[in-house]
Write a protein that holds these residues in place. Structure first.
Motif, PDB file in Angstrom:
ATOM      1  N   PHE A  15      29.587  16.320  26.758  1.00  0.00           N
ATOM      2  CA  PHE A  15      28.382  15.602  26.320  1.00  0.00           C
ATOM      3  C   PHE A  15      27.368  15.533  27.462  1.00  0.00           C
ATOM      4  CE2 PHE A  15      26.112  11.602  24.947  1.00  0.00           C
ATOM      5  CZ  PHE A  15      25.429  12.232  23.909  1.00  0.00           C
ATOM      6  N   ALA A  16      27.850  15.315  28.683  1.00  0.00           N
ATOM      7  CA  ALA A  16      26.955  15.298  29.847  1.00  0.00           C
ATOM      8  C   ALA A  16      26.267  16.652  30.008  1.00  0.00           C
ATOM      9  CB  ALA A  16      27.746  14.953  31.113  1.00  0.00           C
ATOM     10  N   VAL A  17      27.039  17.716  29.880  1.00  0.00           N
ATOM     11  CA  VAL A  17      26.500  19.080  30.011  1.00  0.00           C
ATOM     12  C   VAL A  17      25.487  19.358  28.896  1.00  0.00           C
ATOM     13  CG1 VAL A  17      27.132  21.529  29.816  1.00  0.00           C
ATOM     14  CG2 VAL A  17      28.459  20.008  31.286  1.00  0.00           C
ATOM     15  N   TYR A  18      25.798  18.912  27.688  1.00  0.00           N
ATOM     16  CA  TYR A  18      24.875  19.084  26.558  1.00  0.00           C
ATOM     17  C   TYR A  18      23.529  18.417  26.853  1.00  0.00           C
ATOM     18  CZ  TYR A  18      22.781  18.227  21.986  1.00  0.00           C
ATOM     19  OH  TYR A  18      21.894  18.144  20.932  1.00  0.00           O
ATOM     20  N   LEU A  19      23.574  17.214  27.406  1.00  0.00           N
ATOM     21  CA  LEU A  19      22.339  16.492  27.726  1.00  0.00           C
ATOM     22  C   LEU A  19      21.500  17.236  28.759  1.00  0.00           C
ATOM     23  CD1 LEU A  19      23.610  12.789  27.889  1.00  0.00           C
ATOM     24  CD2 LEU A  19      22.114  13.799  26.149  1.00  0.00           C
ATOM     25  N   ILE A  20      22.174  17.780  29.770  1.00  0.00           N
ATOM     26  CA  ILE A  20      21.443  18.507  30.815  1.00  0.00           C
ATOM     27  C   ILE A  20      20.838  19.792  30.255  1.00  0.00           C
ATOM     28  CG2 ILE A  20      21.701  19.793  32.986  1.00  0.00           C
ATOM     29  CD1 ILE A  20      23.884  17.704  33.750  1.00  0.00           C
ATOM     30  N   TYR A  21      21.638  20.515  29.490  1.00  0.00           N
ATOM     31  CA  TYR A  21      21.219  21.843  29.022  1.00  0.00           C
ATOM     32  C   TYR A  21      20.124  21.781  27.960  1.00  0.00           C
ATOM     33  CZ  TYR A  21      21.583  26.707  27.565  1.00  0.00           C
ATOM     34  OH  TYR A  21      21.312  28.022  27.269  1.00  0.00           O
ATOM     35  N   THR A  22      20.181  20.772  27.106  1.00  0.00           N
ATOM     36  CA  THR A  22      19.240  20.721  25.973  1.00  0.00           C
ATOM     37  C   THR A  22      18.004  19.866  26.233  1.00  0.00           C
ATOM     38  OG1 THR A  22      20.451  18.884  24.953  1.00  0.00           O
ATOM     39  CG2 THR A  22      21.050  21.127  24.270  1.00  0.00           C
ATOM     40  N   THR A  23      18.007  19.087  27.295  1.00  0.00           N
ATOM     41  CA  THR A  23      16.853  18.208  27.556  1.00  0.00           C
ATOM     42  C   THR A  23      16.358  18.402  28.989  1.00  0.00           C
ATOM     43  OG1 THR A  23      18.247  16.366  28.277  1.00  0.00           O
ATOM     44  CG2 THR A  23      17.701  16.473  25.932  1.00  0.00           C
ATOM     45  N   GLU A  24      16.162  19.644  29.376  1.00  0.00           N
ATOM     46  CA  GLU A  24      15.831  19.978  30.762  1.00  0.00           C
ATOM     47  C   GLU A  24      14.669  19.126  31.293  1.00  0.00           C
ATOM     48  OE1 GLU A  24      14.870  23.840  33.560  1.00  0.00           O
ATOM     49  OE2 GLU A  24      15.284  24.123  31.446  1.00  0.00           O
ATOM     50  N   GLY A  25      14.964  18.409  32.388  1.00  0.00           N
ATOM     51  CA  GLY A  25      13.926  17.627  33.058  1.00  0.00           C
ATOM     52  C   GLY A  25      13.686  16.243  32.478  1.00  0.00           C
ATOM     53  N   ASN A  26      14.378  15.880  31.386  1.00  0.00           N
ATOM     54  CA  ASN A  26      14.197  14.561  30.785  1.00  0.00           C
ATOM     55  C   ASN A  26      14.950  13.524  31.614  1.00  0.00           C
ATOM     56  OD1 ASN A  26      15.078  12.244  29.014  1.00  0.00           O
ATOM     57  ND2 ASN A  26      13.695  13.273  27.586  1.00  0.00           N
ATOM     58  N   ALA A  27      14.219  12.588  32.205  1.00  0.00           N
ATOM     59  CA  ALA A  27      14.806  11.634  33.148  1.00  0.00           C
ATOM     60  C   ALA A  27      15.912  10.788  32.514  1.00  0.00           C
ATOM     61  CB  ALA A  27      13.719  10.733  33.724  1.00  0.00           C
ATOM     62  N   VAL A  28      15.679  10.277  31.317  1.00  0.00           N
ATOM     63  CA  VAL A  28      16.661   9.406  30.662  1.00  0.00           C
ATOM     64  C   VAL A  28      17.945  10.177  30.364  1.00  0.00           C
ATOM     65  CG1 VAL A  28      17.150   7.999  28.625  1.00  0.00           C
ATOM     66  CG2 VAL A  28      14.891   7.896  29.681  1.00  0.00           C
ATOM     67  N   SER A  29      17.790  11.371  29.810  1.00  0.00           N
ATOM     68  CA  SER A  29      18.962  12.199  29.503  1.00  0.00           C
ATOM     69  C   SER A  29      19.747  12.545  30.760  1.00  0.00           C
ATOM     70  CB  SER A  29      18.527  13.490  28.806  1.00  0.00           C
ATOM     71  OG  SER A  29      17.979  13.206  27.546  1.00  0.00           O
ATOM     72  N   TYR A  30      19.034  12.843  31.835  1.00  0.00           N
ATOM     73  CA  TYR A  30      19.700  13.202  33.080  1.00  0.00           C
ATOM     74  C   TYR A  30      20.429  12.011  33.701  1.00  0.00           C
ATOM     75  CZ  TYR A  30      18.057  18.027  33.586  1.00  0.00           C
ATOM     76  OH  TYR A  30      17.869  19.377  33.432  1.00  0.00           O
TER      77      TYR A  30
END
Length: 198
Positions: A15-30
């Motif tokens: 799930f962490a990897v999904y957040l990084i890969y699909t929301t590149e540069g999004n501060a909250v997701s990161y």
């Protein structure tokens, strides 16, 4: 219970990897990805503790723990390379080393040995199986992965410094990965001596 934790941490990491890969540069997701990454690595210590506490230690559990470690660490190395944050050499080295050592350790298990108990030479045993070396290697990986993700959060202060420390922690972790694999390769010959002599 311990085996469930070993498997659950893989899903936390995905799930962490999904957040990084699909929301590149999004501060909250990161930030969420960073928190989940920390949890995934914390659970690696929890499963061992639970196994000892509940007397659930087994060869299968040890194998499951190693499998979980490989999936988690290789996924992060691949993700970082795909994102262009590190060289492709990082995942290639980690995956190749993992295939070699895990194949040898599987043969060791067929001979009734534990994955970390196959070494004969005391120095090799210390490098691969000692608590100090295992924890040091784990800390290097966690530091690298956590700092690299943190450095990519747009609102993170001192991003350049954090990135630099994270990158060199990654270099150290890869060197550590290779160094800890060499004794397994060197002592693989002992696994087949009995069959040869028979």
């Amino acid at each position: 219970m311990a085996n469930f934790i070993s498997i659950f941490r893989i899903f936390v990491m995905f799930f962490a990897v999904y957040l990084i890969y699909t929301t590149e540069g999004n501060a909250v997701s990161y930030v969420w990805a960073l928190a989940l990454t920390i949890i995934a690595f914390a659970l690696d210590g929890v499963d061992g503790y639970v196994a000892r506490k509940l007397h659930e230690e087994s060869k299968f559990g040890a194998l499951l723990d190693i499998m979980g470690d490989r999936i988690v660490e290789n996924t992060y190395w691949i993700l970082f390379a795909v994102m262009g944050w590190i060289s492709i050499l990082f995942p290639l080295i980690a995956i190749t080393r993992g295939f070699i050592t895990d194949t040898i350790r599987s043969a060791a298990m067929e001979h009734g040995m534990t994955p970390f108990g196959m070494q004969v030479n005391p120095v090799c045993k210390f490098i691969t199986g000692s608590r100090f070396m295992r924890i040091s290697y784990a800390v290097a990986k966690v530091l690298a992965f956590v700092l690299i993700i943190a450095a990519k959060i747009p609102v993170c202060p001192n991003r350049d410094i954090i990135w630099e420390i994270g990158y060199w922690a990654a270099v150290f972790a890869i060197v550590f990965c290779v160094v800890r694999g060499i004794p397994v390769i060197l002592e693989a010959k002992y696994l087949f001596q009995d069959k040869k002599d028979a």
